[in-house]
Scaffold this active site. Structure first.
Site, mmCIF file in Angstrom:
data_model
loop_
_atom_site.group_PDB
_atom_site.id
_atom_site.type_symbol
_atom_site.label_atom_id
_atom_site.label_comp_id
_atom_site.label_asym_id
_atom_site.label_seq_id
_atom_site.Cartn_x
_atom_site.Cartn_y
_atom_site.Cartn_z
ATOM 1 N N ASP A 199 32.387 29.401 33.029
ATOM 2 C CA ASP A 199 30.368 30.478 33.539
ATOM 3 C C ASP A 199 30.190 30.240 34.858
ATOM 4 O OD1 ASP A 199 30.644 32.731 31.354
ATOM 5 O OD2 ASP A 199 29.352 31.163 30.601
ATOM 6 N N LYS A 227 28.603 34.426 35.598
ATOM 7 C CA LYS A 227 26.905 35.561 35.870
ATOM 8 C C LYS A 227 25.597 34.443 35.701
ATOM 9 C CE LYS A 227 28.018 35.990 31.430
ATOM 10 N NZ LYS A 227 27.739 36.606 30.381
ATOM 11 N N MET A 229 16.185 31.243 31.017
ATOM 12 C CA MET A 229 15.800 32.728 32.553
ATOM 13 C C MET A 229 14.456 32.783 32.872
ATOM 14 S SD MET A 229 18.631 34.202 30.456
ATOM 15 C CE MET A 229 18.899 33.845 29.027
HETATM 16 N N1 SAH Z 1 24.041 28.874 26.600
HETATM 17 C C1 SAH Z 1 23.271 28.464 27.932
HETATM 18 C C2 SAH Z 1 22.397 29.101 28.512
HETATM 19 C C3 SAH Z 1 22.582 30.513 28.803
HETATM 20 S S1 SAH Z 1 21.675 30.998 29.874
HETATM 21 C C4 SAH Z 1 22.696 27.170 27.171
HETATM 22 O O1 SAH Z 1 22.101 27.300 25.641
HETATM 23 O O2 SAH Z 1 21.689 26.052 27.357
HETATM 24 C C5 SAH Z 1 20.874 30.506 31.627
HETATM 25 C C6 SAH Z 1 19.689 29.773 31.392
HETATM 26 O O3 SAH Z 1 19.861 28.603 30.645
HETATM 27 C C7 SAH Z 1 19.025 29.819 32.431
HETATM 28 O O4 SAH Z 1 19.151 30.685 33.435
HETATM 29 C C8 SAH Z 1 18.442 28.349 32.639
HETATM 30 O O5 SAH Z 1 16.950 28.696 31.998
HETATM 31 C C9 SAH Z 1 18.781 27.141 31.744
HETATM 32 N N2 SAH Z 1 19.829 26.043 31.786
HETATM 33 C C10 SAH Z 1 21.294 26.332 31.423
HETATM 34 N N3 SAH Z 1 21.167 25.145 31.936
HETATM 35 C C11 SAH Z 1 20.359 24.058 32.893
HETATM 36 C C12 SAH Z 1 20.271 23.538 33.530
HETATM 37 N N4 SAH Z 1 21.105 22.492 33.682
HETATM 38 N N5 SAH Z 1 19.008 22.733 34.003
HETATM 39 C C13 SAH Z 1 17.930 23.100 33.402
HETATM 40 N N6 SAH Z 1 18.470 25.175 32.883
HETATM 41 C C14 SAH Z 1 19.255 25.251 32.137
#
Ligand code: SAH
Length: 482
Positions: free
Chosen positions: A248, A270, A383
């Site tokens: 991703d 995505k 998100m």
């Molecule tokens: N599976 C992922 C989430 C995917 S949805 C997890 O467990 O973290 C994507 C969202 O995750 C982003 O829009 C943001 O809100 C959050 N996100 C993912 N990585 C991030 C990071 N390094 N810092 C802040 N928010 C993050």
């Protein structure tokens, strides 16, 4: 300077070492080990060099260096200890397009001799590009201590078995799996214990039991939030064994760099609002690669089962009979909380945490806002950057106090991490004032008030108004620390 690493076959090839002291002696010894035809030239030479010459192991050129010494050589090492002479040798060698190493002078050298770890037939060579030879030697010491002493015998065993293995397992994938089993586990353990006969028998058994065709599979791996240190050991291992990696957008380049060099990498990124590879297409790719016998890693930011559509992917794989595994990852809520100094629960402030997404397949109205608006709980909102105004409005309508603190963490755990703090009353305004972008995670709840005091990673949190706010936050941070 960027160097091109290479291992040279010097067997029977003439190499000139200019100099007759201890350094020249060391260089000559290394070259002899590699089977080179060593010529040593100097006005006077050490007793060891003289003995080697007498035994016919090296050739001598007695006297001052002459251009003609370079005739028919493949390589030159200048170890005279005289800067002017070394420079002359380097110049003359360059004129003939001969590679030259001037000892302890990276600038004059066209090749460098690395620090070496010898586990014959395995050789590990380390270079600091001439920047800090001491560092290379230090690294060598560490690696020496860490490397399995059975590495040499293990490589020798693999070499002996190579032809047989190739005959029995003509398919590359099946062969690679076999080698992974051969080179880890019981065989090296037996070699380490000094039981080579048992090691051979074990190799025999492994080869007999090895499937001839490789079976494809998919492993969903959580890559964590960005900092490669937060990848699990199992995740790391899966990346090492992968034939194909479907990753991703959110996966950091540092994590991807840990994968097997020749794995095929496919970005199926995505991003918010930009689904440039559809979920259906990702499903098809997983299936096609698995059916071709590949080991597929589906690498996702954070954890695969937290807003990662990991569930849908497993349903699909199950429906198509593809074997799968799941390796969890550190989800953004945990990482952002840790790296912003916000404990998600706290005996005094919050007894529960909710992971929520501001952006659902269906509308906001399926969300239980009254429950989300309750006090003494922490919301970790994924998100949400583009939906902060709606979020604020709904929470306020359902009774969450305007003074509820928040910490908005952008690029959590990455070098460019930023944290914006404030209260629910001004959430969208502050996010806009600081131009917060995706990926960002919102932590809302009483615990967020701790961020200014407990922050430890990256820049201190940004607060109310940009420049003035920084100092007022810093003051309140030190006040609450007291
Ligand atoms: N599976 C992922 C989430 C995917 S949805 C997890 O467990 O973290 C994507 C969202 O995750 C982003 O829009 C943001 O809100 C959050 N996100 C993912 N990585 C991030 C990071 N390094 N810092 C802040 N928010 C993050």
């Amino acid at each position: 300077m960027k160097l091109y690493p290479l291992f040279a076959d010097l067997a029977g090839r003439r190499v000139l070492v200019v100099g007759g002291g201890a350094v020249a002696e060391r260089k000559a010894a290394m070259l002899l080990e590699a089977g080179a035809a060593v010529v040593v030239g100097a006005p006077s030479i050490s007793p060891a060099l003289a003995a080697w010459a007498a035994a016919g192991r090296i050739n001598l050129r007695a006297g001052e260096f002459e251009d003609a010494w370079l005739d028919a050589c493949w390589l030159v090492i200048a170890a005279t200890g005289e800067p002017l002479l070394n420079r002359r040798i380097a110049t003359l060698a360059a004129r003939r397009r001969l590679f030259v190493n001037v000892v302890d002078d990276a600038e004059l050298s066209s090749f460098q001799v690395p620090a070496v770890i010898d586990r014959a037939p395995v050789t590990i060579a380390i270079s600091s590009g001439g920047a800090a030879p001491v560092l290379a030697r230090l690294l060598r010491e560490r690696l020496e201590a860490w490397l399995d002493p059975a590495l040499g015998p293990l490589a020798a065993l693999a070499a002996r078995w190579r032809a047989r293995i190739r005959r029995r397992l003509p398919e590359l994938g099946a062969r690679r799996r076999f080698y992974e089993r051969l080179l880890t586990g019981a065989v090296p353990a037996l070699l380490r214990r000094g039981q080579p006969a048992l090691a051979e028998a074990e190799a025999e058994r492994l080869l007999a039991d090895s499937p001839v065709a490789s079976v494809g599979s998919v492993t969903l791996v959580g890559a964590g939030p960005g900092d490669p240190g937060l990848l699990t050991l199992r995740g790391h291992r899966a990346l090492h064994e992968a034939d194909v990696i479907l990753y991703d957008r959110l996966v950091s380049p540092e994590v991807l760099a840990l994968a097997r060099r020749d794995a095929e990498r496919v970005e199926v990124g995505k991003e918010a609002g930009n689904h440039h590879v559809t979920q259906e297409r990702i499903h098809e790719l997983m299936l096609a690669h698995a059916r071709a016998g590949h080991r597929v890693v589906r690498l996702k930011g954070g954890d695969p089962f937290v807003f990662g559509r990991g569930g849908e992917e497993l349903e699909y794989l199950r429906a198509h009979g593809v074997p799968y595994e799941v390796v969890p990852g550190i989800t953004a809520a945990l990482a952002c909380a840790a790296y912003a100094g916000v404990p998600l629960t706290h005996r005094d402030h919050a007894q529960s945490v909710r992971l929520v997404t501001a952006h659902c397949r269906r509308s906001h109205d399926t969300v239980d806002w009254a429950a989300l608006a309750q006090e003494r709980q922490t919301l970790a909102v994924y998100m949400g950057v583009s939906e902060l105004a709606t979020l604020q409005e709904r929470l306020l309508i359902h009774g969450r106090a305007p003074a509820t603190p928040f910490a908005l963490v952008e690029n959590g755990s990455r070098p460019e991490q930023r944290v914006v703090t404030g209260t629910l009353a001004r959430l969208p305004q502050l996010a806009q004032a600081h131009a917060v972008r995706s990926p960002a995670l919102l932590i809302l709840g009483e615990v967020a008030a701790l961020a200014p005091a407990l922050a430890w990673f990256g820049e201190p949190p940004l607060g109310e108004a940009a420049p003035a706010g920084v100092s007022s936050i810093a003051m309140s941070a030190s006040a609450s620390a007291r």
